[in-house]
Design an enzyme around this catalytic site. Structure first.
Site, short mmCIF file in Angstrom:
data_model
loop_
_atom_site.label_atom_id
_atom_site.label_comp_id
_atom_site.label_asym_id
_atom_site.label_seq_id
_atom_site.Cartn_x
_atom_site.Cartn_y
_atom_site.Cartn_z
NE ARG A 170 58.56 17.41 -95.54
CZ ARG A 170 57.94 18.55 -95.23
NH1 ARG A 170 57.00 19.04 -96.00
NH2 ARG A 170 58.28 19.22 -94.15
CG ASN A 171 54.38 11.64 -89.51
OD1 ASN A 171 54.97 10.71 -88.97
ND2 ASN A 171 53.68 12.53 -88.83
CD GLN A 172 61.76 11.54 -89.75
OE1 GLN A 172 61.78 11.64 -88.53
NE2 GLN A 172 62.79 11.86 -90.51
CG PHE A 173 53.92 6.64 -87.23
CD1 PHE A 173 53.96 6.77 -85.85
CD2 PHE A 173 53.25 5.54 -87.77
CE1 PHE A 173 53.36 5.83 -85.04
CE2 PHE A 173 52.64 4.61 -86.96
CZ PHE A 173 52.71 4.75 -85.59
CB SER A 196 56.90 10.34 -86.31
OG SER A 196 55.50 10.54 -86.29
#
Length: 160
Positions: free
Chosen positions: A37-40, A136
């Site tokens: 789920r990290n948007q990085f 992020s």
């Protein structure tokens, strides 16, 4: 003590993105920004115009380096329960002389979130361009993806 990940840098790196310290998923996988789920990776995909999210990890790193972007963290080791930055205790900073030795063309240092951004003044005082990015992390839900991307796009702006 938990120990972080090695830097992703080379001689051509001109921009580095510093996180605070890898979360549990990243430490377990030994990969930066491994939490699904990290948007990085999604944010950087949009910034550099490459589908990083669709690539294997090693290819992602190769493509980042091709864009002269490196990765590392501000914290080398710490104690922490869970993955939240607020739970970090006994933090030991990374030795940033490594950046200059490995990346002599470095001019911009970006910080992924407020915790890593605490080091911003140190880098700006040393003459680097700096940019504190909205985190992020999935824990930082105060901004939409599109609003974060407006700031993240500044990572690759031409040198001032």
């Amino acid at each position: 003590m938990l120990v972080g990940l090695s830097p992703v840098l080379d001689q051509q790196t001109r921009i580095v993105i510093l996180g605070s310290f890898p979360g549990e998923a990243s430490l377990s996988a030994k990969r930066y920004y491994a939490h699904p789920r990290n948007q990085f990776w999604r944010l950087l995909s949009a910034v550099i115009g490459e589908p990083l999210s669709d690539m294997g990890y090693d290819e992602r790193l190769t493509r980042l380096l091709a864009h002269q972007i490196g990765l590392w963290d501000t914290i080398a080791a710490c104690k922490r329960e869970g993955s939240l930055d607020a739970a970090i205790r006994q933090a030991q900073a990374n030795e940033f002389g490594v950046l200059l030795r490995h990346s002599p063309h470095l001019f911009r240092v970006c910080f992924n979130g407020k915790t890593s951004g605490k080091s911003e003044q140190r880098f700006s005082a040393a003459g680097f361009e700096t940019l504190v990015l909205p985190s992020s992390s999935p824990a930082y839900a105060h901004m939409s993806f599109d609003d974060k991307l407006l700031v993240w796009n500044k990572i690759v702006e031409p040198k001032r």
